[in-house]
Design an enzyme around this catalytic site. Structure first.
Site, short mmCIF file in Angstrom:
data_model
loop_
_atom_site.label_atom_id
_atom_site.label_comp_id
_atom_site.label_asym_id
_atom_site.label_seq_id
_atom_site.Cartn_x
_atom_site.Cartn_y
_atom_site.Cartn_z
CB SER A 154 -0.95 -0.02 1.19
OG SER A 154 -1.87 1.04 1.11
CB SER A 155 1.15 4.26 -0.44
OG SER A 155 1.68 5.57 -0.33
CE1 TYR A 167 -0.50 5.24 -5.58
CE2 TYR A 167 0.01 6.74 -3.77
CZ TYR A 167 0.27 5.58 -4.49
OH TYR A 167 1.30 4.76 -4.09
CE LYS A 171 -0.90 2.20 -3.65
NZ LYS A 171 -0.39 0.81 -3.84
#
Length: 270
Positions: A154-155, A167, A171
């Site tokens: 993920s981030s 984005y 995520k």
């Protein structure tokens, strides 16, 4: 990237053991994905890697001198049928699966007033959609092997606000899916976890180009890190390997940030 000596030290530090393990890695040709593939192969796993460009996969194979222990296929993970056929082919080739790493991902479009519906749909498909489909088609193979481990990359953008919203939202969806799927698949002996990297210093990529082309801006960006140093892909790969290993057999439903304590996820910060 880490040299062979450093990889040897990393391998010696971990005793989980990957000999005979069979692992699928999406987005596995370069950057973080390529580093994950290198590490798993070095520790004895058989790995199936996919990426968009066949030449990048061929380059990885040549650099590793890999043989039958590396199965590759070029495809777009946002195309469910191609992704499913890849996973099934990998399981058939290796005689089953023990682990999955959803490393492929990306983003399309700019700010909310400029991003199109297609930009949102494409970003969603690359991140949340790809992870969902990969998990769905890998689960029967993992169950047949008696369980296994699924890790999604993920981030920190999944919970630290920054541009662009499409984005971050995709995520964040991955992180929610990890919590839900860990409960759903736990009865089958399948663990599901997320690794959330911070901004990674990958040769030739965005932050490395900034470091070389605009050192003043890069120095300002490093202020977002307590140690003023960006995370490196090999450090994230080590954590992914840990979550795949038996050493993490008690860990599921977790989001593990690997970001050196990074604050804002981009220089624009919010």
């Amino acid at each position: 990237m880490a040299d062979s000596t450093e990889r040897g030290r990393r391998s010696a530090r971990r005793s989980g053991g990957f000999a005979g393990r069979r692992v699928v890695v999406t987005g596995g040709s370069r950057g973080l994905g390529g580093e994950v593939v290198r590490l798993l192969l070095a520790e004895g796993a058989r790995v199936a890697a996919c990426a968009r460009k066949a030449e990048h996969l061929d380059g990885l194979r040549r650099s590793l001198g890999a043989g039958d222990e590396l199965f590759t296929r070029s495809l777009d993970v946002a195309e469910p049928e191609l992704l499913e056929r890849f996973v099934d082919s990998a399981a058939e080739t290796f005689g089953g699966l023990d682990g999955v790493v959803a490393c492929a991902g990306g983003a399309r479009g700019r700010g909310i007033t400029e991003a199109t519906a297609e930009d949102w749909a494409t970003t969603w498909a690359l991140n949340a959609g790809h992870f969902a489909r990969l998990t769905a088609c890998a689960t029967p193979h993992l169950r047949a092997s008696g369980g296994g481990s699924i890790v999604v990359v993920s981030s920190i953008s999944g919970w630290k606000p920054g541009p662009q919203a499409q984005y971050g939202a995709s995520k964040a969806a991955q992180l929610h899916m990890v919590s839900s799927l860990a409960r759903e698949l736990g009865p089958y002996g399948i663990r599901v976890n997320a690794v959330s990297p911070g901004s990674m210093l990958i040769p030739g990529k965005r932050w490395d180009r900034m470091r070389l082309e605009d050192p003043v801006a890069y120095e300002r960006f490093t202020a977002e890190f307590p140690g003023r140093e960006l995370i490196r892909p090999e450090e994230v790969a080590d954590v992914i390997a840990f979550l795949l290993s038996d050493q993490a057999r008690g860990v599921t439903g977790v989001n593990l940030p690997v970001d050196r304590g990074q604050n804002a996820p981009t220089p624009q910060g919010y």
